[in-house]
Design a protein around this motif. Sequence first.
Motif, PDB file in Angstrom:
ATOM      1  N   TYR A 156       0.787  -1.153  -0.207  1.00  0.00           N
ATOM      2  CA  TYR A 156      -0.032  -0.053  -0.028  1.00  0.00           C
ATOM      3  C   TYR A 156       0.774   1.151  -0.195  1.00  0.00           C
ATOM      4  CZ  TYR A 156       0.600   0.501   5.013  1.00  0.00           C
ATOM      5  OH  TYR A 156       0.911   0.754   6.269  1.00  0.00           O
ATOM      6  N   ALA A 157       2.047   1.127   0.431  1.00  0.00           N
ATOM      7  CA  ALA A 157       2.952   2.384   0.480  1.00  0.00           C
ATOM      8  C   ALA A 157       3.458   2.852  -0.502  1.00  0.00           C
ATOM      9  CB  ALA A 157       4.059   2.010   1.770  1.00  0.00           C
ATOM     10  N   LYS A 158       3.388   1.970  -1.604  1.00  0.00           N
ATOM     11  CA  LYS A 158       4.049   2.456  -3.011  1.00  0.00           C
ATOM     12  C   LYS A 158       3.129   3.444  -3.928  1.00  0.00           C
ATOM     13  CE  LYS A 158       2.677  -1.793  -5.008  1.00  0.00           C
ATOM     14  NZ  LYS A 158       3.281  -3.329  -5.779  1.00  0.00           N
ATOM     15  N   ASP A 159       1.734   3.372  -3.385  1.00  0.00           N
ATOM     16  CA  ASP A 159       0.783   4.229  -3.922  1.00  0.00           C
ATOM     17  C   ASP A 159       0.853   5.860  -3.319  1.00  0.00           C
ATOM     18  OD1 ASP A 159      -1.675   5.608  -4.582  1.00  0.00           O
ATOM     19  OD2 ASP A 159      -2.670   3.765  -4.196  1.00  0.00           O
ATOM     20  N   LEU A 160       1.296   6.544  -4.439  1.00  0.00           N
ATOM     21  CA  LEU A 160       1.358   7.915  -3.909  1.00  0.00           C
ATOM     22  C   LEU A 160       0.420   8.512  -3.582  1.00  0.00           C
ATOM     23  CD1 LEU A 160       3.828   8.922  -6.933  1.00  0.00           C
ATOM     24  CD2 LEU A 160       4.683   8.585  -4.651  1.00  0.00           C
ATOM     25  N   GLU A 161      -0.941   8.324  -4.009  1.00  0.00           N
ATOM     26  CA  GLU A 161      -2.157   8.968  -3.424  1.00  0.00           C
ATOM     27  C   GLU A 161      -2.460   8.370  -1.904  1.00  0.00           C
ATOM     28  OE1 GLU A 161      -5.231  11.554  -3.825  1.00  0.00           O
ATOM     29  OE2 GLU A 161      -3.717  10.975  -5.274  1.00  0.00           O
ATOM     30  N   VAL A 162      -1.888   7.284  -1.624  1.00  0.00           N
ATOM     31  CA  VAL A 162      -2.130   6.895  -0.273  1.00  0.00           C
ATOM     32  C   VAL A 162      -1.211   7.637   0.766  1.00  0.00           C
ATOM     33  CG1 VAL A 162      -1.520   4.897   1.424  1.00  0.00           C
ATOM     34  CG2 VAL A 162      -2.750   4.601  -0.728  1.00  0.00           C
ATOM     35  N   ASN A 163      -0.022   7.944   0.276  1.00  0.00           N
ATOM     36  CA  ASN A 163       1.148   8.660   1.036  1.00  0.00           C
ATOM     37  C   ASN A 163       1.363  10.104   0.914  1.00  0.00           C
ATOM     38  OD1 ASN A 163       2.530   6.384   2.621  1.00  0.00           O
ATOM     39  ND2 ASN A 163       2.656   5.680   0.727  1.00  0.00           N
ATOM     40  N   LYS A 164       0.198  10.710   0.271  1.00  0.00           N
ATOM     41  CA  LYS A 164       0.273  12.326  -0.049  1.00  0.00           C
ATOM     42  C   LYS A 164       0.273  13.121   1.034  1.00  0.00           C
ATOM     43  CE  LYS A 164      -2.413  14.884  -3.264  1.00  0.00           C
ATOM     44  NZ  LYS A 164      -3.703  14.958  -4.203  1.00  0.00           N
ATOM     45  N   TYR A 165      -0.157  12.887   2.228  1.00  0.00           N
ATOM     46  CA  TYR A 165      -0.311  13.755   3.395  1.00  0.00           C
ATOM     47  C   TYR A 165       0.606  12.968   4.543  1.00  0.00           C
ATOM     48  CZ  TYR A 165      -3.695  15.922   0.481  1.00  0.00           C
ATOM     49  OH  TYR A 165      -4.254  16.655  -0.624  1.00  0.00           O
ATOM     50  N   GLU A 166       1.198  12.069   4.250  1.00  0.00           N
ATOM     51  CA  GLU A 166       1.826  11.302   5.315  1.00  0.00           C
ATOM     52  C   GLU A 166       2.864  12.112   6.120  1.00  0.00           C
ATOM     53  OE1 GLU A 166       4.054   7.059   6.081  1.00  0.00           O
ATOM     54  OE2 GLU A 166       3.537   7.621   4.165  1.00  0.00           O
ATOM     55  N   LYS A 167       2.702  11.975   7.570  1.00  0.00           N
ATOM     56  CA  LYS A 167       3.889  12.846   8.132  1.00  0.00           C
ATOM     57  C   LYS A 167       4.360  11.894   9.285  1.00  0.00           C
ATOM     58  CE  LYS A 167       1.061  16.744   9.246  1.00  0.00           C
ATOM     59  NZ  LYS A 167       0.520  17.291  10.274  1.00  0.00           N
ATOM     60  N   GLU A 168       5.575  12.043   9.637  1.00  0.00           N
ATOM     61  CA  GLU A 168       6.217  11.087  10.626  1.00  0.00           C
ATOM     62  C   GLU A 168       5.516  11.121  11.962  1.00  0.00           C
ATOM     63  OE1 GLU A 168       8.633   8.714  10.086  1.00  0.00           O
ATOM     64  OE2 GLU A 168       8.501   9.402   8.052  1.00  0.00           O
ATOM     65  N   GLY A 169       5.440  10.019  12.903  1.00  0.00           N
ATOM     66  CA  GLY A 169       5.080  10.037  14.252  1.00  0.00           C
ATOM     67  C   GLY A 169       3.670   9.499  14.429  1.00  0.00           C
ATOM     68  N   TYR A 170       3.124   8.616  13.569  1.00  0.00           N
ATOM     69  CA  TYR A 170       1.690   7.986  13.932  1.00  0.00           C
ATOM     70  C   TYR A 170       1.767   6.668  13.308  1.00  0.00           C
ATOM     71  CZ  TYR A 170       0.364   9.887   9.535  1.00  0.00           C
ATOM     72  OH  TYR A 170       0.346  10.285   8.102  1.00  0.00           O
ATOM     73  N   ARG A 171       2.719   6.005  13.730  1.00  0.00           N
ATOM     74  CA  ARG A 171       2.915   4.552  13.104  1.00  0.00           C
ATOM     75  C   ARG A 171       2.598   3.728  14.220  1.00  0.00           C
ATOM     76  NH1 ARG A 171       4.301   3.440   7.798  1.00  0.00           N
ATOM     77  NH2 ARG A 171       4.807   5.536   6.795  1.00  0.00           N
ATOM     78  N   ASP A 172       2.059   4.126  15.216  1.00  0.00           N
ATOM     79  CA  ASP A 172       1.874   3.364  16.613  1.00  0.00           C
ATOM     80  C   ASP A 172       1.341   1.834  16.478  1.00  0.00           C
ATOM     81  OD1 ASP A 172       2.851   5.327  18.286  1.00  0.00           O
ATOM     82  OD2 ASP A 172       0.935   6.387  18.234  1.00  0.00           O
ATOM     83  N   TRP A 173       0.163   1.941  15.533  1.00  0.00           N
ATOM     84  CA  TRP A 173      -0.647   0.701  15.411  1.00  0.00           C
ATOM     85  C   TRP A 173      -0.394   0.225  13.807  1.00  0.00           C
ATOM     86  CZ3 TRP A 173      -2.539   4.119  19.308  1.00  0.00           C
ATOM     87  CH2 TRP A 173      -2.783   3.317  20.410  1.00  0.00           C
ATOM     88  N   GLU A 174      -0.385  -0.869  13.762  1.00  0.00           N
ATOM     89  CA  GLU A 174      -0.445  -1.627  12.258  1.00  0.00           C
ATOM     90  C   GLU A 174      -2.084  -2.062  12.359  1.00  0.00           C
ATOM     91  OE1 GLU A 174       1.765  -1.720   9.888  1.00  0.00           O
ATOM     92  OE2 GLU A 174       3.196  -0.492  11.492  1.00  0.00           O
ATOM     93  N   ILE A 175      -2.601  -1.612  11.051  1.00  0.00           N
ATOM     94  CA  ILE A 175      -3.911  -1.809  11.157  1.00  0.00           C
ATOM     95  C   ILE A 175      -4.215  -3.140  10.280  1.00  0.00           C
ATOM     96  CG2 ILE A 175      -6.358  -1.240  10.303  1.00  0.00           C
ATOM     97  CD1 ILE A 175      -5.169   1.747  10.514  1.00  0.00           C
TER      98      ILE A 175
END
Length: 95
Positions: A31-50
């Motif tokens: 899912y991370a290779k999709d640029l639209e998915v990561n358009k607004y991604e910031k560091e700091g909120y990868r606490d939980w994997e869904i």
Amino acid sequence: MESFKIFPVLETSRLVLRKLSLEDAQDIFDYAKDLEVNKYEKEGYRDWEIEYKENKKIIGTCGFVWWDRKNYKAEIGYVLSRKYWNQGLMTEAVR
């Protein structure tokens, strides 16, 4: 932000929110290779994997961007695979 002493696993009817593991790498890449998915991604909120219960795939991450425990305020961020958009999954995860 202070981290959890014991990392909680959270469960909903369709999701399991849990700590990252090395076995999740391929699902995250998918899912991370999709640029639209990561358009607004910031560091700091990868606490939980869904994890989507139906197929046991990791479909995103969510967690706290910042957390003010004293004033009971927080900002939540997330990344979700485009395949799972518009299904109410993030609303379910946040509740």
